[in-house]
Design a protein around this motif. Sequence first.
Motif, PDB file in Angstrom:
ATOM      1  N   ALA A 283       2.632   5.868  -2.976  1.00  0.00           N
ATOM      2  CA  ALA A 283       3.901   6.643  -3.562  1.00  0.00           C
ATOM      3  C   ALA A 283       3.474   7.036  -4.997  1.00  0.00           C
ATOM      4  O   ALA A 283       3.984   7.794  -5.553  1.00  0.00           O
ATOM      5  CB  ALA A 283       4.946   5.819  -3.438  1.00  0.00           C
ATOM      6  N   MET A 284       2.884   5.654  -5.794  1.00  0.00           N
ATOM      7  CA  MET A 284       2.640   6.027  -7.151  1.00  0.00           C
ATOM      8  C   MET A 284       1.554   6.891  -7.264  1.00  0.00           C
ATOM      9  O   MET A 284       1.658   7.697  -8.255  1.00  0.00           O
ATOM     10  CB  MET A 284       2.333   4.391  -7.803  1.00  0.00           C
ATOM     11  CG  MET A 284       3.326   3.761  -8.241  1.00  0.00           C
ATOM     12  SD  MET A 284       2.737   2.297  -9.168  1.00  0.00           S
ATOM     13  CE  MET A 284       2.534   1.348  -7.661  1.00  0.00           C
ATOM     14  N   ALA A 285       0.658   6.954  -6.203  1.00  0.00           N
ATOM     15  CA  ALA A 285      -0.494   8.161  -6.411  1.00  0.00           C
ATOM     16  C   ALA A 285       0.078   9.365  -6.310  1.00  0.00           C
ATOM     17  O   ALA A 285      -0.247  10.265  -7.275  1.00  0.00           O
ATOM     18  CB  ALA A 285      -1.398   7.583  -5.316  1.00  0.00           C
TER      19      ALA A 285
ATOM     20  N   ARG B  33       9.898   5.802  -8.483  1.00  0.00           N
ATOM     21  CA  ARG B  33       9.813   6.761  -9.398  1.00  0.00           C
ATOM     22  C   ARG B  33      10.387   6.775 -10.901  1.00  0.00           C
ATOM     23  O   ARG B  33      10.095   7.201 -11.945  1.00  0.00           O
ATOM     24  CB  ARG B  33      10.391   8.232  -8.730  1.00  0.00           C
ATOM     25  CG  ARG B  33      10.012   9.527  -9.175  1.00  0.00           C
ATOM     26  CD  ARG B  33       8.567   9.739  -9.573  1.00  0.00           C
ATOM     27  NE  ARG B  33       8.121  10.472 -10.646  1.00  0.00           N
ATOM     28  CZ  ARG B  33       7.924  11.860 -10.367  1.00  0.00           C
ATOM     29  NH1 ARG B  33       7.569  12.120  -9.233  1.00  0.00           N
ATOM     30  NH2 ARG B  33       7.342  12.500 -11.358  1.00  0.00           N
TER      31      ARG B  33
ATOM     32  N   ARG C 292      -4.590   3.640 -15.296  1.00  0.00           N
ATOM     33  CA  ARG C 292      -3.987   3.699 -14.158  1.00  0.00           C
ATOM     34  C   ARG C 292      -3.394   2.458 -13.474  1.00  0.00           C
ATOM     35  O   ARG C 292      -2.220   2.137 -13.009  1.00  0.00           O
ATOM     36  CB  ARG C 292      -4.830   4.530 -12.698  1.00  0.00           C
ATOM     37  CG  ARG C 292      -4.014   4.530 -11.493  1.00  0.00           C
ATOM     38  CD  ARG C 292      -4.916   5.453 -10.696  1.00  0.00           C
ATOM     39  NE  ARG C 292      -4.206   5.614  -9.477  1.00  0.00           N
ATOM     40  CZ  ARG C 292      -4.555   6.452  -8.398  1.00  0.00           C
ATOM     41  NH1 ARG C 292      -5.623   7.304  -8.598  1.00  0.00           N
ATOM     42  NH2 ARG C 292      -3.869   6.507  -7.378  1.00  0.00           N
TER      43      ARG C 292
ATOM     44  N   HIS D 238       0.712  -1.207   0.075  1.00  0.00           N
ATOM     45  CA  HIS D 238      -0.051  -0.180  -0.043  1.00  0.00           C
ATOM     46  C   HIS D 238       0.835   1.417   0.147  1.00  0.00           C
ATOM     47  O   HIS D 238       0.424   2.205  -0.710  1.00  0.00           O
ATOM     48  CB  HIS D 238      -0.900  -0.089   1.327  1.00  0.00           C
ATOM     49  CG  HIS D 238      -1.847  -1.042   1.105  1.00  0.00           C
ATOM     50  ND1 HIS D 238      -2.870  -1.320   1.939  1.00  0.00           N
ATOM     51  CD2 HIS D 238      -2.160  -1.972   0.245  1.00  0.00           C
ATOM     52  CE1 HIS D 238      -3.679  -2.396   1.942  1.00  0.00           C
ATOM     53  NE2 HIS D 238      -3.254  -2.852   0.865  1.00  0.00           N
TER      54      HIS D 238
ATOM     55  N   ALA E 259       3.147  10.202  -7.278  1.00  0.00           N
ATOM     56  CA  ALA E 259       3.975  10.320  -8.440  1.00  0.00           C
ATOM     57  C   ALA E 259       2.961  10.735  -9.514  1.00  0.00           C
ATOM     58  O   ALA E 259       3.393  11.601 -10.383  1.00  0.00           O
ATOM     59  CB  ALA E 259       4.723   9.112  -8.832  1.00  0.00           C
TER      60      ALA E 259
ATOM     61  N   GLN F 223       3.564   1.648  -1.510  1.00  0.00           N
ATOM     62  CA  GLN F 223       4.179   1.591  -2.671  1.00  0.00           C
ATOM     63  C   GLN F 223       3.095   2.357  -3.789  1.00  0.00           C
ATOM     64  O   GLN F 223       3.396   3.118  -4.672  1.00  0.00           O
ATOM     65  CB  GLN F 223       4.745   0.298  -3.201  1.00  0.00           C
ATOM     66  CG  GLN F 223       5.910   0.366  -3.532  1.00  0.00           C
ATOM     67  CD  GLN F 223       6.282  -1.295  -4.096  1.00  0.00           C
ATOM     68  OE1 GLN F 223       5.293  -2.129  -4.237  1.00  0.00           O
ATOM     69  NE2 GLN F 223       7.606  -1.323  -4.625  1.00  0.00           N
ATOM     70  N   ARG F 224       1.929   1.879  -3.341  1.00  0.00           N
ATOM     71  CA  ARG F 224       0.707   2.315  -4.084  1.00  0.00           C
ATOM     72  C   ARG F 224       0.475   3.714  -4.061  1.00  0.00           C
ATOM     73  O   ARG F 224       0.113   4.313  -4.921  1.00  0.00           O
ATOM     74  CB  ARG F 224      -0.664   1.395  -4.175  1.00  0.00           C
ATOM     75  CG  ARG F 224      -1.371   1.204  -5.137  1.00  0.00           C
ATOM     76  CD  ARG F 224      -2.517   0.176  -4.754  1.00  0.00           C
ATOM     77  NE  ARG F 224      -2.079  -1.224  -4.835  1.00  0.00           N
ATOM     78  CZ  ARG F 224      -2.664  -2.134  -3.832  1.00  0.00           C
ATOM     79  NH1 ARG F 224      -3.509  -1.826  -3.250  1.00  0.00           N
ATOM     80  NH2 ARG F 224      -2.237  -3.282  -4.090  1.00  0.00           N
TER      81      ARG F 224
END
Lengths: 301, 248
Positions: free
Chosen positions: A79-81, B172, B227, A74, A83, A76-77
Motif C-alpha cells: 500500500a505504501m508503494a 495514507r 524509501r 507486506h 502511495a 501495508q508495504r
Amino acid sequence: MRPTVDNETVRAYLLGTLPETDAARLEQAYFADSALADEIAAVEQDLMDAYVRDELSAVERQSFEEHYLASPVHRQRTAMAAALRTAAAEHRADVAPATGAHESGLWRRSVEFLSGVPTPLRWSAMAAAVLIALVWWATAIAPDAGEDARSRQAQSDQPSNPPTVTPTPPPKAPEQPPSNPDPPIPARTTRVTFLLAQVVTRNDSQQAAFVVPPGVDEIELRFPPDLQLPAGRVLVEIRTPDEVFVKRVPATAGGSSIGNRAVTAVVPQAELPSGDYLVSLMAAAEPNVPLGRYSMRITRK
Amino acid sequence: MQQQNGKDADETFHAHLRGKLARIVPAAHVVVNSAEAVAACTRRGCYDVKSPMSSRVRTDWQLNAETLARLMGRLGRDVAEAGEQYEHLRRTLVRFFDWRGVNDASECADIALDRLARKIDENVEIANIQAFAYGIARHVLLEQSRQPGMRPAALHDLRAVDVPEDTRDPLRDCFDACLQQLAPDARSVLLRYYAADRRARIDARIALAQDLRLSQNALRSRAQRLRDRLERCTLQCTRQRTFPEASR
C-alpha cells in the motif's frame, strides 16, 4: 567469494515459488553476507512497484497476491508503494507545466510509441527521423540557406534574443528527431491513470482512493490485466453509490506490449467530480450483466 | 578521565544494551500463565503463551547483561564491531522472518537472538555464528507455522467490508505526513526517482543521476535509503494511530 544470485531466483523466493532447497541455499547466502540481503530487499521493492504499476505477468501477479500479499505487513508495504507511486505521479504533474512540455500531445505519444519498441528498433526509428528531417532541410531550406545564414549571423550577435522563426512551416512532430529540444506542441491533453485493483481486505479495509492533480484533463481508469472479457464491445459504466448514473464510455482492451491485456477507459476529469463511485464493466450486448465492479473515491488536490 | 572517555565512546552501545534489556528482561521475568503475561503476549501478537513459542516466557533461563555481553563478544573483537555485527544479524533475521511471511518478524528475530545467546551461555560449540543463527531461525519459523491460526490468508480468501463514509486511511495520512517530514531535496529525489513508468523510468533515472552527478548505483542506494526511512516513519506513525495505548 560472493555467491551470484540472479534476479529471477530472488523474485521466485519472494513469490514463494522457489523450491525449498534453493530457498534454503539463498537464505544461507544472505545470512553470511548482509549485502546480499540488501540486494534482495531492492528486488522486493521493484517487485512491489511492478505490482502497483500493473507490470507483472499474470503468473507473477497471482503468486504475488496469493503468497506475498498473504502477510499483513507486506500488504501495508505494498500500500505504501502504491502511495509512493501516486505521490510521485502528483509531483510529476505539478512540475510538468514548467519542465515537462515534451510529455504532451503528439510528441508524448511519439515518445511513448518509441519507448514501447526494442532499443535497436527505437534507434533505427530515430535515425530514420533524423534522415527525413535532413532530406527535408536539403530540399526545402537549403536553397535559401545563404541568405538565411547572413541574417542569422547578424542576429547571433544578440544571444539573448529568442530564436528566429522562419516563414517556412516546420516539419510535423513525428518527423522531428527526438533530440530536438523544442518540438511543436499541439493542444495539450494531460491524462492521469488510476489503477482499479480489487485489494479490499478485512484488515486493510479501504476503497481505491485517487487524487486528481491540478491541470489534468482526462482520467484513464485501468482495470486488472487478467480479466476474462467476452468478444465484442465492452462498456464501462460509472454510477454513484446510490446508483445515480454518471457516465458510460467504451472500454479499450489490448495495450501495446505483448501479454498486457489491460482494459482501460478514458473519462474527462470534469465529468467525475470529487466523490465515491461504483465502476462496472459490461458487454455492450448484455448491459445488465456486470462483468466486474470496482469502487473508487476521487478527490482533488 | 580515561574512564570518562571510555564511557563517552561506549555510550551508543550502552544505550543499545539498555534498550535491548528493557525490551526483553521484563518478558522473561513474567510468571508462567499469569493473566498479565497472557495479556501482554496477546497484545504483542507474535505468540500465544500456551504454545511452543512461549518457551521464552516459561523458561527459567533469562537473558541478562552478562549473557548478552557474551553474545556480543562472539560477534566482534571490540564493542563497535560487535554492535555493528549484532545489528546486521538482527536485521537479517527480521528480513528472513518477514520474507517467510511471519506477521511480527521483529519479535521472532528477538526470540532467535535470545536462543542464540542461550546456546552461547551454555557453551555450545558454534563454528559459524551466522549459520547457527540461521538454523535457530528455521526452528522458530517451524514453531510459528505450527501454531493454529497463524497461517496467513491469501488475498482472495479475504472479504470486502463496508467502510464508513468518514473513514480516513491512517496509512495514507501517515505516509503523507512522513513524506512532508523529508527535506525538500530528499523528497524531490525520491519522487522523481519513482515517478515514471516502464521504459520511461530508465531514462528518467539516468537524467536524475546526471542532474545529481551521481552514478546509477549511488542514486539507487540513495533512493532506497530514503524509501526505507519513509517506510519506517509511516509504519511507526500508523502503529501509533492504530494502537495509541500500546505505543505509550
